[in-house]
Design a protein around this motif. Sequence first.
Motif, short mmCIF file in Angstrom:
data_model
loop_
_atom_site.label_atom_id
_atom_site.label_comp_id
_atom_site.label_asym_id
_atom_site.label_seq_id
_atom_site.Cartn_x
_atom_site.Cartn_y
_atom_site.Cartn_z
N GLY A 164 -8.39 10.96 1.06
CA GLY A 164 -9.19 9.95 0.86
C GLY A 164 -8.42 8.42 0.55
N LYS A 165 -9.16 7.56 0.27
CA LYS A 165 -8.71 6.25 -0.13
C LYS A 165 -9.70 5.66 -1.36
CE LYS A 165 -10.76 3.81 3.79
NZ LYS A 165 -10.62 2.86 4.82
N VAL A 166 -9.11 4.82 -1.98
CA VAL A 166 -9.80 4.28 -3.30
C VAL A 166 -10.22 2.87 -2.58
CG1 VAL A 166 -9.62 2.91 -5.16
CG2 VAL A 166 -8.43 5.17 -4.85
N ALA A 167 -11.53 2.68 -2.35
CA ALA A 167 -12.11 1.26 -1.84
C ALA A 167 -12.52 0.44 -3.11
CB ALA A 167 -13.59 1.85 -1.14
N ASP A 168 -12.51 0.62 -4.09
CA ASP A 168 -12.83 -0.30 -4.99
C ASP A 168 -12.46 0.23 -6.56
OD1 ASP A 168 -13.50 -2.76 -6.15
OD2 ASP A 168 -15.62 -2.13 -6.22
N SER A 169 -12.00 -0.59 -7.45
CA SER A 169 -11.68 -0.13 -8.85
C SER A 169 -12.31 -1.29 -9.85
CB SER A 169 -10.06 -0.01 -9.03
OG SER A 169 -9.52 1.00 -8.28
N LEU A 170 -13.19 -0.75 -10.64
CA LEU A 170 -13.69 -1.57 -11.66
C LEU A 170 -13.10 -1.28 -13.02
CD1 LEU A 170 -16.07 -3.76 -12.49
CD2 LEU A 170 -17.45 -1.73 -12.63
N PHE A 171 -12.49 -2.27 -13.61
CA PHE A 171 -11.73 -1.89 -14.79
C PHE A 171 -12.49 -2.55 -16.03
CE2 PHE A 171 -8.27 -2.29 -11.75
CZ PHE A 171 -7.59 -1.07 -11.94
N ALA A 172 -13.02 -1.80 -16.85
CA ALA A 172 -13.97 -2.12 -17.97
C ALA A 172 -13.51 -1.09 -19.21
CB ALA A 172 -15.57 -1.67 -17.60
#
Length: 213
Positions: A164-172
Amino acid sequence: MGAASYHTLSAGVEVTGEFEDRRSRFIAQLVHVGSEAEAEAHIAAVRARHHDARHNVPAWILADGRERCSDDGEPSRTSGMPTLDVLKGAGLADVCCVVTRYFGGTLLGPGGLVRAYTAATQAAAEAAKRQGAIVEMTLVTPVTAQVPYALYDRCARLVSDAGGKVADSLFAEDVQLTCLFHAGDEQRFIDAMRELACGEDLCRAGEPSFREF
């Protein structure tokens, strides 16, 4: 269509191909469409653009299997069906092609018409390939993973290991990753993540859909 992938034209691109026989000019105008309404809009636009042409022959095919064509006044099965057959033979879906004919004064006969509409549509399909405008749409499953910062790098590696691939990362407070997998490959990642989290479910799979991967 019952397949895990198909080919279509890049969105927002119009590719043309031309063929001439005994002064009759055939212009194929090929675009990506995502619905019957978009196909009808392209047909209307071409008819407005070439309002002085003798015929504007449309054919379209969608990824869900719906298809339609019209001879637009040409003899039955001499224009719309040959145009549609070229699209299907090229393995294309979610596309609409309108072939405009400017009559040259000489009747071509049924066989000549079939050859002309086929040749014009083939010219457009071949031009699309040369221009790199053909894209593959694959059945893709999105997976959302919520992980602590300490597991971020390990999670990203597991995504890659599963193809797979990481399409988006949200850092909270934690990290939320939106990952994409070829449909069916996501389970390997979900199982690996469950093992990493000692049985806790950190992932949520979404509905598969067709998109570029």
